[in-house]
Each structure stands twice: as C-alpha cells, then as structure tokens.
Design an enzyme around this catalytic site. Sequence first.
Site, PDB file in Angstrom:
ATOM      1  N   ASP A 433      35.225  53.430  41.948  1.00 59.90           N
ATOM      2  CA  ASP A 433      35.961  52.186  41.758  1.00 59.90           C
ATOM      3  C   ASP A 433      37.070  52.038  42.786  1.00 59.90           C
ATOM      4  O   ASP A 433      37.747  52.998  43.149  1.00 59.90           O
ATOM      5  CB  ASP A 433      36.564  52.182  40.338  1.00 59.90           C
ATOM      6  CG  ASP A 433      37.418  50.968  40.071  1.00 59.90           C
ATOM      7  OD1 ASP A 433      36.880  49.851  40.115  1.00 59.90           O
ATOM      8  OD2 ASP A 433      38.632  51.137  39.834  1.00 59.90           O
ATOM      9  N   GLU A 486      32.586  51.012  45.800  1.00 61.88           N
ATOM     10  CA  GLU A 486      33.026  49.624  45.676  1.00 61.88           C
ATOM     11  C   GLU A 486      34.125  49.436  46.723  1.00 61.88           C
ATOM     12  O   GLU A 486      35.281  49.757  46.495  1.00 61.88           O
ATOM     13  CB  GLU A 486      33.571  49.320  44.274  1.00 61.88           C
ATOM     14  CG  GLU A 486      33.929  47.856  44.124  1.00 61.88           C
ATOM     15  CD  GLU A 486      35.054  47.596  43.134  1.00 61.88           C
ATOM     16  OE1 GLU A 486      35.299  46.410  42.837  1.00 61.88           O
ATOM     17  OE2 GLU A 486      35.696  48.551  42.678  1.00 61.88           O
TER      18      GLU A 486
END
Length: 763
Positions: A433, A486
């Site tokens: 993330d 990401e």
Amino acid sequence: MPATVPFEQIDRIVWNQHHDPFEVLGPHAIEENGKKVWVVRAYLPNADAVSVVLPEARAEYSMKSEHHPHFFECTIETPELANYQLRVKEGEHERFIYDPYAFRSPKLTEFDQHLFSEGNHHRIYEKLGAHLTEVGGITGVYFAVWAPNARNVSVLGDFNYWDGRKHQMRKSQNGIWELFIPGLSVGTSYKYEVKNQDGHPYEKSDPYGFQQEVRPKTASIVTDLDTYTWNDSAWIEKRRHTDQLTQPVSVYECHIGSWLHAATDEPAVLPNGEIEPAVQVSELNPGARFLTYRELADRLIPYVKDLGFTHIEMLPIAEHPFDGSWGYQVTGYFAPTSRYGKPEDFMYFVDQCHANGIGVLVDWVPGHFPKDGHGLAFFDGTHLYEHADPRKGEHKEWGTLVFNYGRNEVRNFLVSNALFWFDKYHIDGIRVDAVASMLYLDYCREPGEWLTNQYGGRENIEAADFLRQANHVIFSYFPGALSIAEESTSWPMVSWPTYVGGLGFNLKWNMGWMHDMLDYYHMDPWFRQFHQNNITFSMWYNHSENFMLALSHDEVVHGKAHIIGKMPGDEWQKFANVRCLFTFMFAHPGKKTIFMGMEFGQWHEWNVWGDLQWQLLQFDPHQKLKLFFKDLNNLYRSETALYSQDFAEDGFEWIDCTDNRHSVVAFVRREKDGDAFVVTVCNFTPQPHSHYRVGVPEPGFYTELFNSDAREYGGSNMGNLGGKWTDEWWFHNSPYSIDLCLPPLGVLILKIDREKTALQNSQ
C-alpha cells in the site's frame, strides 16, 4: 553474587527498576566453608510465606523475608539445584510455581542479536515475541521484546494480575528484553509494561505477537502457529516453478468484513460442531456480525471460483483497532485480525483457497502506522520505530507515523513481517500500500514541512533500499510469489529486479490507465472522439513496467460513485459501458484487479460497515452482468494470447488506433512461444457500425469468441453470427480484412479458426 545482597539492589527489584533481575533473583551458587551452597531469592508481592520445594529430594526449605516483607531468600546445601518449585502462600490460598529466574539460558544467541542489529535476521519472529517453549523439561512461554531505551520492561497478564513487579525482564546488550515464564500456555493474554528512563509506564501489545484480543481489547495472546496441518504442498511446489508474469492473473479484491455479514442470531459453527463463542458484531451495523474465516471459506471461495478469478486479494487482515480504517492502520503486524477468528482459522481459509485453485494476496502496509497507545508509537518512551522529527516521521493527512527505514532493527521488523505471511500463512503475494508515500520525503507535505535527503533531493533513499531488501528476501525464499506496488508516480523501474537497480516488485498498479479510463467512460460518448488519447496513451509507456490494471476500492468511495454509477446514459447504456470497459480491460496488456461489487453492478458506494447489495441479483441486468464476468474470466484464462506476453512488445500490436471520429480501436494480442493470436475491436459509442472493415494478420475464418453486447449479458445482441471470413482486401496495412458489425458500446474478441480455414482451403 555474594550471599548478602546490597540493599540498593533489593530496592531496585522492589521498585521495578532493575535492568537484569537475574543478578539478584533466582538461584546463585556460592562457596561457604569450602562447600558449594545455593542462595535462592524471590520477590513475590502479596506473598505471606514462601518455601523452596525440591520434589526429587522430597525436601522443603522455608524462605525468610529480612530485607523487605515480600523479598524472600534461603540457603540450600546441595551440589546441584534444578527445577525446584516455590510454595507460595497468599492469605488462605496456596500455589506451587516454578521460579522464572531459575531459567537463565537465553533463547537469543549472539548470532541472532548480531543479525537483528544489522537488519538481516529474516525470521526474527521465531525469536522475538511469545513462544511456547520447553526448558529443562518444563513447559512455559519465552518472551522477548526490543526496547533498547526502556529503563525496564515486565510481562503483564492475568497470570500475575497485570502487576509489572512480578515478572521483570532481563535486558541484553542490544536492547532486547527476555524472560521465560514456566507454566504458561497457549491462550494466555499478555502485554509488556515498558517504562521510560523517567519511570513512566506504557502498556504495549507485543510487536511480534501472533494473535490479539478482539477490539476494543488490545492484549496479545500466546499462540502456536505450528499446529495446523497444511494440505497445499502440491500448490506451493507448483508455484515455486511458475513464472506468474506469463500466467493469467485476475484478482478479486475484497474487504472480507463487508463482503457479507450474518445475522447476530445466526451461530457460527466450528468444525467439531461447537458454536464459536467469540463471533464479533460489526460496528455501526446493528443486528449483523462478521463471517468467520471458516464461514468465508465456505461462501467466498465458491463464489470467486465460480466467477473464474485466479486470486483473492484481501484488504489488510493484520490486526487493527478501528474498523473504519479498512485495515490500513495496523497495530498487530504479525497477527491476522481476531474479528474473524483465530490464526488457524485464517490458515484454513488460505488452505481452502489453494485446494480450489485460487491464490491469496494480502494488502501489506509498511508505509505508516497509527498512534494508538498500545501500538508501536513511542514504544520504549522514545521514537523507536518512527522518526523523531515529524517532518520525516508523521503523515499529518492520515494522522499516522512513518517508519524509520534507516534503522536496521526497524527495517528487520518490516522485512521479516513480509516474509512471515508467506512462511506461516502460505499466502501467494502481497500488494504494498501507498508506495509513493514511502518513496518521497515531500509526499503530501508543504514547503518547510519536510527534510531533504543527504543529497538535497526529495527521494527517500532509505525507504527505497528497504523495499529492495524486502522484495529480494521474498523472492529468495518464495520464488513464484507476487509483490505488487501501489505506486502512482513516475519513479523508475518499480517492477524491475533489484540486481539492475529496480525496486524489485514484479507488478505495479497502472494508476495512469485507471484515471484515463474512468475519465473517458465518465464523459458523454459523443465527446469521446476528442479524447482518443485516453484509450491509446497507456501503450506508449506500457513496457516501462510490469503493469497490473486495477479498478480498486479507492475508486468507489468518498463520493466517487461505484463503477456503474460513473457511467453516462440511461440504465441500459450504463450496463453496456461497464461491459465495454471491463472487456477492454481484460483484452489490454497487464494483469487484472477489480473490487467486489463491480461484478454484478453495485449502485451504492462501498460502505465498510454494510454488505454488498446482494439483493440486486434478483434483477435480470445484474444477474446477466455477473454471468458476463464469469464468461470474461473464463475466456481470459483459456486464451494464452491474452496473458502470456503482457510485458513483451511482441504481445501487442495496434491494428488501428486513429479512428477517433467513430471512437473505435482495434488491436492484436499474441501468445508466447506459439502462433495463436486474438483480434479485439472496441466501439466506445452507442452508435453501432455495420460493414466496419478491420485488417487482420492472416486469411481465414475468424470466430467471434466474445461479444460484450451479447443477449445473455443484457446487450442488444448485435454481432457477426459467430464469425467472419476474411476478404483479400488490403486494409490497415494488411492484405486481408474482415467486414464486421460493431455493436453499440461493445467489444468484440475474435480468433482465427485454423482448422475450419484449412478445411475450406482443402476443398
């Protein structure tokens, strides 16, 4: 240690100020009149009388309390003293215990400590934390925690009435505190009492704890992760020899706490037929409870398998205190959240996924952590895991703290944590993330709110080095795994190997493609002719990284509307646009990720406290959209041309991308190590086109493999009657072409039928 202990040493024990209670407590051998004798000392608050019991010798020695009412000692004349017990009387109660300070051999070796200090102890979770252990034939739990700047540390739990004086730990040279407590077992709740140099106590969960109590409680729980019997050895071995970049990867992203709830009066049944006593109620959703990991195995896995997805990706399942964080504010990095069950239940879920041919990805959050008092923040009274300077150590926008990636022990914590999920839970990949927030020192910071690196730049060199190390370690131990970034910026070589200077991920989310697509599909189709670049631009940079095309949870919250709600036109056109978008996505190079609810056309934005709108499946358009996804996944997995060369230039070729007047594009996808290919033609407007000519690579019969406008998917059923023969008509730089009917807001995928073509040519 002499027979007589200085009063100041006793005071340090009594006031819980000693960095090494073993210097005072427990057995100490001394010479007395030429004989070896033992002095045994114990500090037992609340005890009225204590004696040493030698079970084998059937002897008992009363202990005296001369210096302090609860500081006891006695002398025993015996050559060896092992496994003695203490008889402890507290009022009318009496109990026998083994003395923790009689077990002096540390579990952490000097080599363990050396590797940890340099940041290279890849499985440090096997040493730090709480571990069921046998020492000298006595079973108990060994505790170890890193808190180098603490004045002293104790273990707390029900077993000592949460009294930090009773189980004081010993500090090693590199700041690791340890203690073996005999008699404890799996299921014991505990915390660490960490005191700073001023004596202020902090009650902390175990950073390496394998299980935590269900929120709002925050204690860690002693757990043995080696009792589950895995049945996925064939899956793991096959994965080890598989290059995932040449395989179909179609990911169903899921927040398991809001995929589906059960009613609170619906019991959760364990495998042995008993009722699960700790089923958790969902916050802000009265009358609903979470499904357990085992219930999810029974419901989610068959659903995903039927739809044809290759992987399930779960939003963070590491322990987190606040449901509303979606799991992205982690406090228990080594503990699957107890909301849905125990660690072995999550193991069962993963095992069942593998048994059904589904890989498991989990979101991993090394970019930040919350400020909750029981967590990592200010852990030993100093900024241990985070930077002290808020210009480097705090994400003000998120209200969280940033890891100090330059500190070896912190980096070791994170690298071993990534490895841990593969090792102990057999996951198949991680999606990391907010990588951009890690890579840039000025991420979401105004001028004056951030510090440059040593070269005066904005790049976080320490974070980049950490990511390289993490990916290198993962792939060294677990070839065939996935590590997905990401990452939304132009940082170079994110998905390139570390040995050529890349960050070492093997996939990167294509955020540019996602934004271009959503902007394009949001506009009225008439205006799309002026924005053909949205469709074609991704191929200009497609080979710079190994991209994954993702339409994720972030795109269906915070007022953005769900996918179908973003589409223009009436209801029919909205559904047609959705089918058009996803067919183009699955034909475009790159691996695929969609978020739950997109597969049947959820209207409402995703709500972490509610369910998906399963009631919509009673309506025909939503059922047909679900069937569309099933067939699309099956097509994707069956046609090697659609996935085997996602990242090779030979895998894609434009037929024509210049017809912006009609908002039409056509392209070829080719397979690796073969001559198979498919032709994709996309019409991004509601205007159908008859006799639309498209150049093709070879002459013959082109079967219409897939038509997003088919009647069974809710379309208008315009198509090409199963396929078309080529004409010797030079078009699109090819001597052969086919005359197609392009359906409205539709995508066609065609493939040459060489058997039928050969039969025709032989006649």
